[in-house]
Design an enzyme around this catalytic site. Sequence first.
Site, mmCIF file in Angstrom:
data_model
loop_
_atom_site.group_PDB
_atom_site.id
_atom_site.type_symbol
_atom_site.label_atom_id
_atom_site.label_comp_id
_atom_site.label_asym_id
_atom_site.label_seq_id
_atom_site.Cartn_x
_atom_site.Cartn_y
_atom_site.Cartn_z
ATOM 1 N N ASP A 8 0.800 -1.217 0.000
ATOM 2 C CA ASP A 8 0.000 0.000 0.000
ATOM 3 C C ASP A 8 0.841 1.279 0.000
ATOM 4 O O ASP A 8 1.503 1.604 0.990
ATOM 5 C CB ASP A 8 -0.924 0.015 1.207
ATOM 6 C CG ASP A 8 -1.749 -1.270 1.334
ATOM 7 O OD1 ASP A 8 -1.207 -2.346 1.033
ATOM 8 O OD2 ASP A 8 -2.906 -1.198 1.757
ATOM 9 N N ASN A 67 -10.719 -0.390 0.028
ATOM 10 C CA ASN A 67 -11.879 0.311 0.586
ATOM 11 C C ASN A 67 -11.803 1.822 0.419
ATOM 12 O O ASN A 67 -12.814 2.515 0.540
ATOM 13 C CB ASN A 67 -12.057 -0.037 2.065
ATOM 14 C CG ASN A 67 -10.851 0.325 2.911
ATOM 15 O OD1 ASN A 67 -9.750 -0.163 2.660
ATOM 16 N ND2 ASN A 67 -11.047 1.152 3.912
ATOM 17 N N HIS A 68 -10.611 2.362 0.106
ATOM 18 C CA HIS A 68 -10.487 3.798 -0.148
ATOM 19 C C HIS A 68 -10.492 4.119 -1.640
ATOM 20 O O HIS A 68 -10.106 5.228 -2.041
ATOM 21 C CB HIS A 68 -9.201 4.342 0.485
ATOM 22 C CG HIS A 68 -9.244 4.383 1.980
ATOM 23 N ND1 HIS A 68 -10.128 5.170 2.681
ATOM 24 C CD2 HIS A 68 -8.509 3.723 2.920
ATOM 25 C CE1 HIS A 68 -9.939 5.002 3.982
ATOM 26 N NE2 HIS A 68 -8.979 4.125 4.154
ATOM 27 N N HIS A 149 -7.696 -7.505 0.010
ATOM 28 C CA HIS A 149 -7.671 -6.307 0.850
ATOM 29 C C HIS A 149 -8.627 -6.537 2.017
ATOM 30 O O HIS A 149 -9.836 -6.326 1.902
ATOM 31 C CB HIS A 149 -8.096 -5.096 0.006
ATOM 32 C CG HIS A 149 -7.679 -3.786 0.563
ATOM 33 N ND1 HIS A 149 -6.389 -3.310 0.447
ATOM 34 C CD2 HIS A 149 -8.362 -2.828 1.240
ATOM 35 C CE1 HIS A 149 -6.305 -2.116 1.014
ATOM 36 N NE2 HIS A 149 -7.488 -1.810 1.515
ATOM 37 N N HIS A 174 -3.955 -3.900 3.188
ATOM 38 C CA HIS A 174 -4.869 -3.105 4.007
ATOM 39 C C HIS A 174 -4.350 -2.801 5.406
ATOM 40 O O HIS A 174 -4.519 -1.689 5.889
ATOM 41 C CB HIS A 174 -6.252 -3.756 4.112
ATOM 42 C CG HIS A 174 -7.204 -2.996 4.990
ATOM 43 N ND1 HIS A 174 -7.636 -1.718 4.696
ATOM 44 C CD2 HIS A 174 -7.814 -3.330 6.164
ATOM 45 C CE1 HIS A 174 -8.468 -1.302 5.644
ATOM 46 N NE2 HIS A 174 -8.588 -2.248 6.549
ATOM 47 N N HIS A 176 -1.260 -2.610 6.555
ATOM 48 C CA HIS A 176 -0.068 -1.758 6.491
ATOM 49 C C HIS A 176 1.108 -2.236 7.335
ATOM 50 O O HIS A 176 2.098 -1.514 7.467
ATOM 51 C CB HIS A 176 -0.411 -0.308 6.898
ATOM 52 C CG HIS A 176 -1.215 0.421 5.886
ATOM 53 N ND1 HIS A 176 -1.223 1.810 5.776
ATOM 54 C CD2 HIS A 176 -2.066 -0.022 4.913
ATOM 55 C CE1 HIS A 176 -2.041 2.175 4.799
ATOM 56 N NE2 HIS A 176 -2.559 1.072 4.274
#
Length: 263
Positions: A8, A67-68, A149, A174, A176
């Site tokens: 990410d 999701n973003h 994710h 997701h 991180h």
Amino acid sequence: MRLLMIGDIVGTPGQSALYDHLPRLKRGYHPDLIVVNGENAADGRGITRSIAREMMGSGVDCITLGNHAWDKREVFDFIDDEPRILRPANYPEGTPGRGFARISSRQGELAVISLMGRSFLSSVDCPFRRADSLLKQLKPGTPVFVDFHAETTSEKQALAWYLQGRVSAVVGTHTHVQTADERILPQGTAYLSDVGMTGPYDGVLGMDRDLVVKKFLTQLPVRFEVSQGRTQLNGVVIDIQPSTGKAKRIERVRIDDDQPWFE
């Protein structure tokens, strides 16, 4: 077939780390294909057309989201026209964009699938059943990479076991934080719970640590901002047999600003 997947990308620091290290990663690993999760690339939330084009211009073959995906409204203006930018495939029917792509390389074709988990995330269609429907479109033995994710390790592991022998790799994004559980399952599917993130080294999941601490202390709304300073790059290298789609090797990659880089 060698795949390099980079975790990410968070904000401008993450973009800088990607562009700083990618040339040396190419020289060191000689990947045939490069996949990057870019859902946090624009100010920590979402992606823009200019960022996506710069990533692809640097040699990235496919960008996955999560999701973003929709946090930058301009994404609705270009995602339908970008076949190598993938939002999770298990968003409901009619959602803009696509969650599946076939990417060509000198070693053959790789199918890339983006999926999102349902535990502690938005309500989406079942990732297990959506994976089944997409795999029916492919010939058995086709190399397939899945970016899952998801929030929980249990959901990630469950999907990997469900898909083992049918996909080449399931790699989580997701959370991180890079995990140390890389393995190849008995039927030839490589697995890693989370590839980690590329971005600020001294923040909290890429965000300014003081703001995150304030949120925990006060329980009041706080607008998070991307941290600055030192950076890190997290990724994974997976070797796949093109004729069978089986994974042969998996290796985590981590580069921190405070550690030397050896080519």
